[in-house]
Design a protein around this motif. Structure first.
Motif, PDB file in Angstrom:
ATOM      1  N   PHE A  88     -17.459 -19.344 -30.980  1.00 52.05           N
ATOM      2  CA  PHE A  88     -18.065 -19.256 -29.651  1.00 52.05           C
ATOM      3  C   PHE A  88     -18.023 -17.840 -29.083  1.00 52.05           C
ATOM      4  CE2 PHE A  88     -16.344 -23.460 -30.382  1.00 52.05           C
ATOM      5  CZ  PHE A  88     -17.393 -24.301 -30.028  1.00 52.05           C
ATOM      6  N   LYS A  89     -17.703 -16.859 -29.913  1.00 52.98           N
ATOM      7  CA  LYS A  89     -17.481 -15.511 -29.396  1.00 52.98           C
ATOM      8  C   LYS A  89     -18.733 -14.907 -28.767  1.00 52.98           C
ATOM      9  CE  LYS A  89     -18.281 -13.135 -33.810  1.00 52.98           C
ATOM     10  NZ  LYS A  89     -17.683 -12.208 -34.820  1.00 52.98           N
ATOM     11  N   ASP A  90     -19.924 -15.374 -29.165  1.00 50.90           N
ATOM     12  CA  ASP A  90     -21.163 -14.841 -28.606  1.00 50.90           C
ATOM     13  C   ASP A  90     -21.750 -15.740 -27.522  1.00 50.90           C
ATOM     14  OD1 ASP A  90     -21.176 -12.605 -30.343  1.00 50.90           O
ATOM     15  OD2 ASP A  90     -21.955 -13.854 -31.963  1.00 50.90           O
ATOM     16  N   ARG A  91     -21.048 -16.827 -27.164  1.00 44.20           N
ATOM     17  CA  ARG A  91     -21.525 -17.737 -26.129  1.00 44.20           C
ATOM     18  C   ARG A  91     -21.220 -17.182 -24.743  1.00 44.20           C
ATOM     19  NH1 ARG A  91     -21.859 -23.127 -28.030  1.00 44.20           N
ATOM     20  NH2 ARG A  91     -22.538 -23.058 -30.222  1.00 44.20           N
ATOM     21  N   LEU A  92     -21.957 -17.675 -23.742  1.00 39.57           N
ATOM     22  CA  LEU A  92     -21.680 -17.333 -22.348  1.00 39.57           C
ATOM     23  C   LEU A  92     -20.743 -18.380 -21.750  1.00 39.57           C
ATOM     24  CD1 LEU A  92     -25.269 -16.309 -21.178  1.00 39.57           C
ATOM     25  CD2 LEU A  92     -23.350 -14.791 -21.750  1.00 39.57           C
ATOM     26  N   PRO A  93     -20.005 -18.022 -20.703  1.00 37.04           N
ATOM     27  CA  PRO A  93     -19.009 -18.947 -20.137  1.00 37.04           C
ATOM     28  C   PRO A  93     -19.561 -20.314 -19.755  1.00 37.04           C
ATOM     29  CG  PRO A  93     -18.633 -16.757 -19.293  1.00 37.04           C
ATOM     30  CD  PRO A  93     -19.903 -16.690 -20.091  1.00 37.04           C
ATOM     31  N   HIS A  94     -20.806 -20.385 -19.248  1.00 36.67           N
ATOM     32  CA  HIS A  94     -21.336 -21.681 -18.809  1.00 36.67           C
ATOM     33  C   HIS A  94     -21.574 -22.633 -19.981  1.00 36.67           C
ATOM     34  CE1 HIS A  94     -25.316 -19.934 -19.886  1.00 36.67           C
ATOM     35  NE2 HIS A  94     -25.655 -21.194 -20.100  1.00 36.67           N
ATOM     36  N   GLU A  95     -21.514 -22.119 -21.196  1.00 40.56           N
ATOM     37  CA  GLU A  95     -21.691 -22.952 -22.385  1.00 40.56           C
ATOM     38  C   GLU A  95     -20.368 -23.529 -22.890  1.00 40.56           C
ATOM     39  OE1 GLU A  95     -25.032 -21.284 -25.088  1.00 40.56           O
ATOM     40  OE2 GLU A  95     -24.037 -19.506 -24.249  1.00 40.56           O
ATOM     41  N   PRO A 110     -19.881 -14.208 -15.811  1.00 44.72           N
ATOM     42  CA  PRO A 110     -20.842 -15.171 -16.348  1.00 44.72           C
ATOM     43  C   PRO A 110     -21.941 -14.564 -17.211  1.00 44.72           C
ATOM     44  CG  PRO A 110     -21.188 -14.854 -13.980  1.00 44.72           C
ATOM     45  CD  PRO A 110     -19.907 -14.149 -14.334  1.00 44.72           C
ATOM     46  N   TRP A 111     -22.204 -13.272 -17.060  1.00 47.72           N
ATOM     47  CA  TRP A 111     -23.288 -12.642 -17.813  1.00 47.72           C
ATOM     48  C   TRP A 111     -22.792 -11.991 -19.112  1.00 47.72           C
ATOM     49  CZ3 TRP A 111     -21.263 -10.953 -13.203  1.00 47.72           C
ATOM     50  CH2 TRP A 111     -20.564  -9.738 -13.231  1.00 47.72           C
ATOM     51  N   LYS A 112     -21.482 -12.070 -19.365  1.00 42.23           N
ATOM     52  CA  LYS A 112     -20.937 -11.478 -20.583  1.00 42.23           C
ATOM     53  C   LYS A 112     -20.506 -12.566 -21.567  1.00 42.23           C
ATOM     54  CE  LYS A 112     -19.339  -6.986 -18.857  1.00 42.23           C
ATOM     55  NZ  LYS A 112     -20.168  -6.208 -19.795  1.00 42.23           N
ATOM     56  N   SER A 113     -20.585 -12.251 -22.842  1.00 44.55           N
ATOM     57  CA  SER A 113     -20.180 -13.196 -23.878  1.00 44.55           C
ATOM     58  C   SER A 113     -18.666 -13.396 -23.861  1.00 44.55           C
ATOM     59  CB  SER A 113     -20.606 -12.674 -25.251  1.00 44.55           C
ATOM     60  OG  SER A 113     -19.837 -11.513 -25.588  1.00 44.55           O
ATOM     61  N   VAL A 114     -18.215 -14.384 -24.615  1.00 42.66           N
ATOM     62  CA  VAL A 114     -16.780 -14.646 -24.733  1.00 42.66           C
ATOM     63  C   VAL A 114     -16.049 -13.391 -25.210  1.00 42.66           C
ATOM     64  CG1 VAL A 114     -15.062 -15.881 -26.126  1.00 42.66           C
ATOM     65  CG2 VAL A 114     -16.926 -17.141 -25.025  1.00 42.66           C
ATOM     66  N   MET A 115     -16.538 -12.773 -26.275  1.00 44.84           N
ATOM     67  CA  MET A 115     -15.868 -11.576 -26.802  1.00 44.84           C
ATOM     68  C   MET A 115     -15.876 -10.451 -25.781  1.00 44.84           C
ATOM     69  SD  MET A 115     -14.197  -9.914 -29.066  1.00 44.84           S
ATOM     70  CE  MET A 115     -14.286 -10.603 -30.727  1.00 44.84           C
ATOM     71  N   GLU A 116     -16.988 -10.247 -25.093  1.00 46.22           N
ATOM     72  CA  GLU A 116     -17.049  -9.173 -24.104  1.00 46.22           C
ATOM     73  C   GLU A 116     -16.116  -9.447 -22.925  1.00 46.22           C
ATOM     74  OE1 GLU A 116     -18.408  -6.106 -23.945  1.00 46.22           O
ATOM     75  OE2 GLU A 116     -18.721  -6.451 -26.080  1.00 46.22           O
ATOM     76  N   ASN A 117     -15.949 -10.718 -22.570  1.00 44.63           N
ATOM     77  CA  ASN A 117     -14.985 -11.057 -21.519  1.00 44.63           C
ATOM     78  C   ASN A 117     -13.559 -10.743 -21.950  1.00 44.63           C
ATOM     79  OD1 ASN A 117     -15.728 -12.496 -18.836  1.00 44.63           O
ATOM     80  ND2 ASN A 117     -17.234 -13.288 -20.294  1.00 44.63           N
ATOM     81  N   ALA A 147      -8.340  -9.092 -30.441  1.00 50.04           N
ATOM     82  CA  ALA A 147      -9.170 -10.051 -29.725  1.00 50.04           C
ATOM     83  C   ALA A 147      -9.773 -11.069 -30.679  1.00 50.04           C
ATOM     84  CB  ALA A 147     -10.269  -9.325 -28.945  1.00 50.04           C
ATOM     85  N   ALA A 148     -10.293 -10.606 -31.796  1.00 49.38           N
ATOM     86  CA  ALA A 148     -10.898 -11.500 -32.785  1.00 49.38           C
ATOM     87  C   ALA A 148      -9.854 -12.459 -33.367  1.00 49.38           C
ATOM     88  CB  ALA A 148     -11.553 -10.675 -33.893  1.00 49.38           C
ATOM     89  N   ALA A 149      -8.649 -11.931 -33.629  1.00 40.79           N
ATOM     90  CA  ALA A 149      -7.588 -12.768 -34.179  1.00 40.79           C
ATOM     91  C   ALA A 149      -7.161 -13.848 -33.185  1.00 40.79           C
ATOM     92  CB  ALA A 149      -6.392 -11.903 -34.568  1.00 40.79           C
ATOM     93  N   LEU A 150      -7.108 -13.495 -31.892  1.00 43.72           N
ATOM     94  CA  LEU A 150      -6.729 -14.466 -30.862  1.00 43.72           C
ATOM     95  C   LEU A 150      -7.795 -15.550 -30.712  1.00 43.72           C
ATOM     96  CD1 LEU A 150      -5.252 -12.050 -28.186  1.00 43.72           C
ATOM     97  CD2 LEU A 150      -4.021 -13.961 -29.230  1.00 43.72           C
ATOM     98  N   LEU A 151      -9.067 -15.147 -30.730  1.00 44.86           N
ATOM     99  CA  LEU A 151     -10.142 -16.130 -30.638  1.00 44.86           C
ATOM    100  C   LEU A 151     -10.090 -17.107 -31.810  1.00 44.86           C
ATOM    101  CD1 LEU A 151     -13.109 -13.880 -29.441  1.00 44.86           C
ATOM    102  CD2 LEU A 151     -11.921 -15.639 -28.111  1.00 44.86           C
ATOM    103  N   GLU A 152      -9.792 -16.594 -32.986  1.00 42.14           N
ATOM    104  CA  GLU A 152      -9.659 -17.469 -34.148  1.00 42.14           C
ATOM    105  C   GLU A 152      -8.453 -18.379 -34.003  1.00 42.14           C
ATOM    106  OE1 GLU A 152      -9.406 -17.253 -39.035  1.00 42.14           O
ATOM    107  OE2 GLU A 152      -9.437 -15.414 -37.855  1.00 42.14           O
ATOM    108  N   LEU A 153      -7.337 -17.816 -33.548  1.00 44.70           N
ATOM    109  CA  LEU A 153      -6.101 -18.588 -33.380  1.00 44.70           C
ATOM    110  C   LEU A 153      -6.306 -19.753 -32.417  1.00 44.70           C
ATOM    111  CD1 LEU A 153      -3.002 -18.839 -33.874  1.00 44.70           C
ATOM    112  CD2 LEU A 153      -2.695 -17.319 -31.910  1.00 44.70           C
ATOM    113  N   LEU A 154      -7.079 -19.522 -31.345  1.00 41.37           N
ATOM    114  CA  LEU A 154      -7.283 -20.540 -30.324  1.00 41.37           C
ATOM    115  C   LEU A 154      -8.566 -21.338 -30.528  1.00 41.37           C
ATOM    116  CD1 LEU A 154      -6.043 -18.726 -27.090  1.00 41.37           C
ATOM    117  CD2 LEU A 154      -4.785 -20.084 -28.740  1.00 41.37           C
TER     118      LEU A 154
END
Length: 291
Positions: A134-141, A96-103, A122-129
């Motif tokens: 949201f790569k810098d967001r926290l999970p609760h967001e 919960p304390w790490k960003s989407v990318m860090e997770n 990782a960046a390509a997968l985040l874009e694909l999905l």
């Protein structure tokens, strides 16, 4: 078209058994499991609750060990978790304390894989999905479906040969689950990986899989190996309402309920209704006695 079996299966179980010891005694989870899964094949395991589906998946992942027999991935005995195998659980289990990318990058860090090697994937997968914004967001967001997409990115970030899915969409609402099934269908058809899915949804298994393995009640055994005849790429609108789909769905449901297809034996729902009626009668009798 179902992939042809390779000489060396991607995953194999040879006479595998697993028994757990608890406070109340021993529980035999799996009994004499033999299975073979080819490279690039999508296989689902379905069966009653508690039949050992998740136990089988943990053995494939190297997170548990059998009491008898042997589990192999790529022809090698599984004795510990491997970079060749990615896994997505029922809950995304994000930090919960790490960003989407860090997770997404975290498994690579703890496995000692250079982050610079993994970050572009990782960046390509985040874009694909659809998660690049949201790569810098926290999970609760994030919504539940978005968190599960992050979990899928995390499992795929270091390009594993095998992807294991332990009911990854079971906690999602029906509409989000349908959306995730479509996403997974497109993703796995594009990436050409070996995928094993644990699910309680027969429709989900038939829509996504090349084969469906049906397990018995505990101790879990494979009682049917059903080839799914629908060509890829699949369009759910064409598949879900076809007579062949409905026939296979009914066949698997009969197997899971413990009856041969076409049996006139009582279903679990009928047994539940009988118990419910008995319960009502008991309550009525108790109420009358109180009055």
């Amino acid at each position: 078209m179902q992939p042809a079996m390779a000489e060396t299966p991607e995953i194999s179980f040879r006479h595998v058994g697993r028994t757990y010891r608890g406070r109340s005694g021993y529980t035999e989870a799996l009994q004499h499991i033999d299975l073979s899964i080819a490279q690039n094949e999508f296989v689902s395991l379905v069966g009653p609750s508690g039949c050992g589906k998740s136990t089988a998946l943990m053995l494939m992942a190297g997170l548990d060990q059998p009491d008898s027999g042997q589990v192999e991935v790529e022809g090698k005995k599984v004795i510990e978790p491997s970079d060749r195998v990615g896994i997505v659980f029922q809950d995304a289990t994000l930090l919960p304390w790490k960003s989407v990318m860090e997770n997404v990058l975290y498994p690579a860090r703890i496995r000692g894989i250079p982050v610079k090697r993994v970050e572009p994937q990782a960046a390509a997968l985040l874009e694909l999905l659809g998660l690049e914004r949201f790569k810098d967001r926290l999970p609760h967001e994030l919504s539940g479906g978005m968190r599960q997409r992050v979990g899928i990115c995390r499992a795929l970030a270091y390009s594993p040969r095998v992807l294991l899915l332990d009911e990854p969409f079971s906690a999602l609402d029906a509409l989000t689950r349908d959306e995730m099934n479509l996403l997974l269908l497109e993703l796995t058809e594009s990436l050409r990986q070996t995928v094993v899915l644990i699910t309680h949804s027969i429709q989900e298994a038939l829509l996504l899989s090349d084969r469906v393995l049906v397990m018995s009640a505990r101790p879990g055994r494979i009682i049917a190996d059903i080839s799914v005849p629908f060509e890829r790429p699949r369009r759910p609108a064409d598949v879900l309402h076809s007579p062949d789909f409905r026939h296979l769905e009914a066949q698997i449901r009969d197997l899971i309920s413990g009856h041969e297809p076409g049996s006139s034996a009582r279903t679990p729902n009928a047994l539940f209704r009988q118990r419910l009626e008995s319960f009502r009668q008991q309550i009525q009798t108790q109420t009358q006695n109180i009055v």
